[in-house]
Write a protein that holds these residues in place. Structure first.
Motif, PDB file in Angstrom:
ATOM      1  N   VAL A  60      -4.800   5.356 -13.219  1.00 22.53           N
ATOM      2  CA  VAL A  60      -4.748   5.326 -14.677  1.00 22.53           C
ATOM      3  C   VAL A  60      -4.033   4.066 -15.160  1.00 22.53           C
ATOM      4  O   VAL A  60      -4.469   3.413 -16.119  1.00 22.53           O
ATOM      5  N   ASP A  61      -2.940   3.696 -14.489  1.00 20.37           N
ATOM      6  CA  ASP A  61      -2.204   2.485 -14.871  1.00 20.37           C
ATOM      7  C   ASP A  61      -3.049   1.227 -14.639  1.00 20.37           C
ATOM      8  O   ASP A  61      -3.040   0.299 -15.446  1.00 20.37           O
ATOM      9  N   ALA A  62      -3.774   1.209 -13.514  1.00 24.23           N
ATOM     10  CA  ALA A  62      -4.642   0.068 -13.231  1.00 24.23           C
ATOM     11  C   ALA A  62      -5.748  -0.033 -14.274  1.00 24.23           C
ATOM     12  O   ALA A  62      -6.099  -1.132 -14.729  1.00 24.23           O
ATOM     13  N   TRP A  63      -6.302   1.113 -14.659  1.00 23.77           N
ATOM     14  CA  TRP A  63      -7.342   1.139 -15.693  1.00 23.77           C
ATOM     15  C   TRP A  63      -6.796   0.621 -17.018  1.00 23.77           C
ATOM     16  O   TRP A  63      -7.464  -0.151 -17.722  1.00 23.77           O
ATOM     17  N   MET A  64      -5.563   1.029 -17.327  1.00 18.43           N
ATOM     18  CA  MET A  64      -4.915   0.576 -18.558  1.00 18.43           C
ATOM     19  C   MET A  64      -4.767  -0.944 -18.560  1.00 18.43           C
ATOM     20  O   MET A  64      -5.045  -1.608 -19.570  1.00 18.43           O
ATOM     21  N   ASN A  65      -4.353  -1.490 -17.440  1.00 20.14           N
ATOM     22  CA  ASN A  65      -4.179  -2.950 -17.348  1.00 20.14           C
ATOM     23  C   ASN A  65      -5.503  -3.684 -17.533  1.00 20.14           C
ATOM     24  O   ASN A  65      -5.568  -4.710 -18.223  1.00 20.14           O
ATOM     25  N   LEU A  66      -6.564  -3.169 -16.917  1.00 21.21           N
ATOM     26  CA  LEU A  66      -7.873  -3.804 -17.061  1.00 21.21           C
ATOM     27  C   LEU A  66      -8.407  -3.664 -18.478  1.00 21.21           C
ATOM     28  O   LEU A  66      -9.088  -4.557 -18.989  1.00 21.21           O
ATOM     29  N   THR A  67      -8.083  -2.534 -19.118  1.00 17.58           N
ATOM     30  CA  THR A  67      -8.471  -2.350 -20.525  1.00 17.58           C
ATOM     31  C   THR A  67      -7.796  -3.396 -21.401  1.00 17.58           C
ATOM     32  O   THR A  67      -8.427  -4.009 -22.270  1.00 17.58           O
ATOM     33  N   LEU A  94      -0.758  10.492 -23.748  1.00 18.45           N
ATOM     34  CA  LEU A  94       0.334   9.620 -24.179  1.00 18.45           C
ATOM     35  C   LEU A  94      -0.104   8.162 -24.203  1.00 18.45           C
ATOM     36  O   LEU A  94       0.133   7.436 -25.188  1.00 18.45           O
ATOM     37  N   LEU A  95      -0.761   7.739 -23.126  1.00 16.95           N
ATOM     38  CA  LEU A  95      -1.231   6.351 -23.065  1.00 16.95           C
ATOM     39  C   LEU A  95      -2.305   6.079 -24.107  1.00 16.95           C
ATOM     40  O   LEU A  95      -2.370   4.982 -24.675  1.00 16.95           O
ATOM     41  N   ARG A  96      -3.135   7.071 -24.362  1.00 18.44           N
ATOM     42  CA  ARG A  96      -4.190   6.906 -25.368  1.00 18.44           C
ATOM     43  C   ARG A  96      -3.593   6.762 -26.771  1.00 18.44           C
ATOM     44  O   ARG A  96      -4.017   5.910 -27.553  1.00 18.44           O
ATOM     45  N   ASN A  97      -2.608   7.579 -27.073  1.00 16.92           N
ATOM     46  CA  ASN A  97      -2.024   7.570 -28.415  1.00 16.92           C
ATOM     47  C   ASN A  97      -1.041   6.431 -28.651  1.00 16.92           C
ATOM     48  O   ASN A  97      -0.967   5.882 -29.749  1.00 16.92           O
ATOM     49  N   LYS A  98      -0.324   6.054 -27.601  1.00 12.55           N
ATOM     50  CA  LYS A  98       0.738   5.061 -27.772  1.00 12.55           C
ATOM     51  C   LYS A  98       0.317   3.656 -27.380  1.00 12.55           C
ATOM     52  O   LYS A  98       0.754   2.670 -27.975  1.00 12.55           O
ATOM     53  N   TYR A  99      -0.569   3.567 -26.357  1.00  9.98           N
ATOM     54  CA  TYR A  99      -0.923   2.243 -25.837  1.00  9.98           C
ATOM     55  C   TYR A  99      -2.420   1.959 -25.885  1.00  9.98           C
ATOM     56  O   TYR A  99      -2.904   1.033 -25.261  1.00  9.98           O
TER      57      TYR A  99
END
Length: 245
Positions: A60-67, A94-99
């Motif tokens: 999930v963190d890796a996906w967030m970084n690529l996003t 949390l990641l969707r709402n905050k980041y």
């Protein structure tokens, strides 16, 4: 283990799966992401137990970084499983709402026909675990011919290569191999997302061939029966399955 049990036979036997039918089991069933993900989007499937040892939070963190770096254009991550009392879902929300995490969806576990449709409808599979022993979910994904990203810690290729020492079909790992690290997962995702149709088709073919040669339940069942018969009758265990350092 070999150091602890020096005078004992250690048997290394491969996990095995049924080769799936070429036809979908039930045409009336849709994958759990049918209402969330448009047909124009490709689906990367994680299907396993929700546990940090599976590398799911790293994914999930890796996906967030690529996003954030705008390297994900036409893919969506579908996470299917159970086991953490909703903690993963809370983390994704949390990641969707905050980041502003995008294109990541979490679904309940899938079994039987639902699991079958998940594998059939997904475009690729990922399992970036910290520790495994030829995990069934990854073997099943490969049996469906899904281009896959699988952690080196899963030991799938190494186990098959050790057991089938004489095989000449081990020149290339039949999936994209990653380490259970965010940077390695990111690089593997980026590689998958940039593969052309021919490369994906080639990886799919090698995946199914690998399972057929090494993890086919129908073929391996006889080998397992032979091992048990050898033990019961106090005969020599087939050397193919004996682990030696």
């Amino acid at each position: 283990i070999p150091d602890k049990y020096k005078n004992k036979n250690i048997i290394l036997f491969p996990n095995s799966v049924h080769i799936p039918s070429t036809k979908q089991l039930n045409n009336s069933i849709s994958p759990p992401w049918a209402k969330d993900i448009k047909d124009s989007k490709k689906v990367l499937l994680f299907l396993s137990r929700f546990d940090s040892i599976k590398g799911i939070y790293l994914l999930v963190d890796a996906w967030m970084n690529l996003t954030n770096s705008q390297k994900i254009k036409n893919w969506t991550l579908a996470i299917v499983g159970y086991g953490d009392c909703g903690q993963l879902k809370k983390y994704v929300d949390l990641l969707r709402n905050k980041y502003h995490l995008k294109d990541v969806f979490v679904y309940p576990p899938a079994f039987g026909e639902i699991k079958d449709i998940c594998f059939r409808k997904a475009d690729a599979f990922i399992l970036p675990s910290f520790s495994e022993a030829s995990p069934m979910a990854a073997l099943e994904a490969l049996s469906y011919g899904k281009p896959s990203i699988i952690s080196k810690a899963c030991g799938i290729y190494e186990t098959a290569r050790y057991i089938n020492k004489r095989s000449n079909k081990f020149s290339q790992i039949p999936y994209i191999e990653c380490l259970p690290e965010i940077s390695s997962i990111q690089n593997s995702l980026d590689k998958l997302f940039n593969m052309n149709k021919n490369s994906l088709r080639d990886l799919s073919y090698k995946s199914t061939e690998f399972i057929y040669e090494n993890h086919n339940l129908e073929d391996n069942f006889e080998g397992l029966i032979n091992i048990y018969n050898s033990i019961i009758e106090d005969k020599k265990i087939p050397s193919k399955y004996l682990y030696k350092k």
